[in-house]
Design a protein around this motif. Structure first.
Motif, PDB file in Angstrom:
ATOM      1  N   THR A 221      14.852  79.381 105.786  1.00 40.48           N
ATOM      2  CA  THR A 221      13.735  78.603 105.024  1.00 40.48           C
ATOM      3  C   THR A 221      12.820  79.877 104.323  1.00 40.48           C
ATOM      4  O   THR A 221      12.490  79.735 103.033  1.00 40.48           O
ATOM      5  CB  THR A 221      12.806  77.857 105.715  1.00 40.48           C
ATOM      6  OG1 THR A 221      13.785  76.788 106.403  1.00 40.48           O
ATOM      7  CG2 THR A 221      11.681  77.340 105.454  1.00 40.48           C
ATOM      8  N   ALA A 286       7.120  70.358 103.020  1.00 38.97           N
ATOM      9  CA  ALA A 286       8.230  69.518 102.377  1.00 38.97           C
ATOM     10  C   ALA A 286       7.605  68.357 101.674  1.00 38.97           C
ATOM     11  O   ALA A 286       7.563  68.151 100.474  1.00 38.97           O
ATOM     12  CB  ALA A 286       9.116  69.309 103.292  1.00 38.97           C
ATOM     13  N   SER A 305       1.404  74.386 100.121  1.00 38.98           N
ATOM     14  CA  SER A 305       2.730  74.060 100.686  1.00 38.98           C
ATOM     15  C   SER A 305       3.295  75.550 101.135  1.00 38.98           C
ATOM     16  O   SER A 305       3.913  75.453 102.343  1.00 38.98           O
ATOM     17  CB  SER A 305       3.735  73.136  99.914  1.00 38.98           C
ATOM     18  OG  SER A 305       4.136  74.016  98.706  1.00 38.98           O
ATOM     19  N   LEU A 366      12.901  72.595  98.715  1.00 42.75           N
ATOM     20  CA  LEU A 366      12.551  71.556  99.410  1.00 42.75           C
ATOM     21  C   LEU A 366      13.726  70.940 100.309  1.00 42.75           C
ATOM     22  O   LEU A 366      13.405  70.451 101.525  1.00 42.75           O
ATOM     23  CB  LEU A 366      12.361  70.514  98.151  1.00 42.75           C
ATOM     24  CG  LEU A 366      11.991  69.040  98.557  1.00 42.75           C
ATOM     25  CD1 LEU A 366      10.856  68.853  99.721  1.00 42.75           C
ATOM     26  CD2 LEU A 366      12.028  68.317  97.593  1.00 42.75           C
ATOM     27  N   LEU A 369      13.523  73.021 103.547  1.00 41.09           N
ATOM     28  CA  LEU A 369      12.376  72.539 104.315  1.00 41.09           C
ATOM     29  C   LEU A 369      12.736  71.300 105.186  1.00 41.09           C
ATOM     30  O   LEU A 369      12.378  71.055 106.379  1.00 41.09           O
ATOM     31  CB  LEU A 369      11.247  72.480 103.461  1.00 41.09           C
ATOM     32  CG  LEU A 369      10.521  73.740 103.235  1.00 41.09           C
ATOM     33  CD1 LEU A 369       9.267  73.368 101.994  1.00 41.09           C
ATOM     34  CD2 LEU A 369       9.630  74.306 104.480  1.00 41.09           C
ATOM     35  N   ILE A 370      13.247  70.450 104.170  1.00 38.80           N
ATOM     36  CA  ILE A 370      13.642  68.888 104.929  1.00 38.80           C
ATOM     37  C   ILE A 370      14.902  69.240 106.143  1.00 38.80           C
ATOM     38  O   ILE A 370      14.499  68.508 106.952  1.00 38.80           O
ATOM     39  CB  ILE A 370      14.110  68.122 103.708  1.00 38.80           C
ATOM     40  CG1 ILE A 370      12.741  67.728 103.085  1.00 38.80           C
ATOM     41  CG2 ILE A 370      14.769  66.700 104.698  1.00 38.80           C
ATOM     42  CD1 ILE A 370      13.502  66.872 101.753  1.00 38.80           C
TER      43      ILE A 370
END
Length: 399
Positions: A221, A286, A305, A366, A369-370
């Protein structure tokens, strides 16, 4: 104790310094070596490949011979290869030198984490690793500035001479100050030649595997963010280079402050609580990116973020690394190498696959992160840290 911490900090810092110090000299390196843009990008990848290919060997040697020889040898290899990179006259020589530089940095990295495992208990180790992460976060900000100041008066090879001097300092510290920390019982185990029931630390335990996955997803990440941040901040958000530098410095400051706060948090909260908090911050980052993207909100919210992302990594990395190393007193070198290889390989593979699939920078960030937050939260909840200190695999041996 101070001698071990000093040596470990310097051993680890060779790795990020070799990535960030020379970036400011890339245009002149390309011009002097007649290198293409692809070759310059490959110089980053081949450095990581050098690290990954040597870590397993370095871990095995560290467990069989000792941590100190690996640290000294790695620092010497780093020093010599840095000189060779500065002396390169064409791109092939430069890439070979960068690969060897990765070998030296990878050896030092493995030795450092093995020493930390040998000398500190679980809580101390988590605190030190968090502080180490904080210092490491400063390098991407400081190193390019130092490189810029060097190049005001000297040509680009001076950047690699500076790296070589760092390697010399680390080599001297490892030779003169560092004491061997390899557990004595490893020697006794290696000398057994009769029928026996040997109890050996195993890397197939689900707790170790879970922490390898968590740390690898965390590193994936943060490296994805580092890789795509120029495209997001200067491309999609419209900031210029000066503003980009300020934003990167700000996120590095967030990482540093959070990392240095983690040792105090460990005195108040349980390790599991901090791990859960780190993944919740990833999930919030996210969610903020997704809402901003799909609801067409002000894209400056992306900056918040990014701060949440950096704070989440800083809170969780030291704790998860400490927990991963905790079961291994005898095979700490191999454990460190497996962690390092997995982290580097997963990150490189993910970024390459996303690029090959033509996924844009924002969706790339994204997605990681998820995926990272969901998988890591599940592993933290389902596979808690065992109450006992070690995990073993029982095997039978004969003369």
């Amino acid at each position: 104790m101070f001698r071990y911490l000093l040596c470990c900090f310097t051993l680890v810092l060779l790795y990020p310094t070799a990535i960030d110090l020379y970036l400011v000299g890339l245009p002149q390196i390309a011009a002097d070596l007649h290198a293409t843009e692809f070759q310059l990008h490959f110089a980053f990848s081949i450095y990581l490949i050098g690290m990954a290919t040597t870590m397993l060997i370095a871990g095995k040697v560290a467990d069989s011979i000792g941590r100190k020889p690996v640290a000294i040898t790695g620092a010497i290899i780093f020093t010599v290869s840095s000189i060779l990179a500065g002396m390169a006259e064409h791109s092939t020589q430069f890439l070979i030198a960068r690969f060897i530089q990765g070998i030296g940095a990878g050896s030092c990295y493995v030795a450092a984490f093995a020493i930390i495992r040998d000398t500190l208990d679980d809580i101390q180790r988590a605190k030190v690793l968090s502080m180490l992460n904080g210092i490491t976060c400063v390098i991407p900000v400081i190193a390019p500035v130092i490189g810029y100041l060097i190049m005001l008066k000297f040509p680009w090879p001076s950047l690699f001479i500076t790296m070589a001097l760092m390697g010399c300092v680390v080599s001297l510290l490892s030779s003169l100050i560092l004491k061997e920390t390899k557990p004595r019982k490893l020697t006794a185990i290696n000398n057994i030649h009769s029928d026996c029931n040997l109890v050996q630390e195993s890397f197939l335990e689900r707790f170790f595997i879970s922490r390898v996955v968590i740390t690898s997803l965390g590193v994936m990440t943060i490296l994805t963010y580092v890789n795509v941040s120029p495209l997001l901040i200067m491309g999609e958000m419209g900031f210029d280079r000066s503003e980009y530098s300020t934003i990167v410095a700000g996120t590095a400051l967030v990482s540093m402050l959070t990392s240095f706060s983690a040792p105090f948090a460990l005195s108040i909260f349980k390790e599991r609580s901090l791990l859960l908090a780190s993944q919740i911050l990833f999930a919030l980052a996210a969610a903020m990116i997704a809402l901003t993207l799909y609801l067409n909100l002000n894209n400056h919210l992306y900056l918040l973020s990014f701060g949440l992302l950096c704070a989440g990594f800083a809170i969780g990395f030291g704790v998860s690394m400490s927990q991963a190393l905790s079961p291994y007193s005898v095979r700490a070198g191999m454990a460190s190498s497996l962690l390092g290889i997995t982290q580097v390989s997963c990150s490189a593979l993910y970024i390459w696959l996303m690029g090959a699939a033509d996924i844009n920078a924002l969706n790339m960030l994204l997605t990681t992160l998820i995926i990272g937050s969901v998988i890591s939260l599940a592993l933290i909840l389902w596979i808690p840290k065992p109450s006992h200190g070690h995990q073993y695999e029982k095997i039978t041996c004969s003369a």
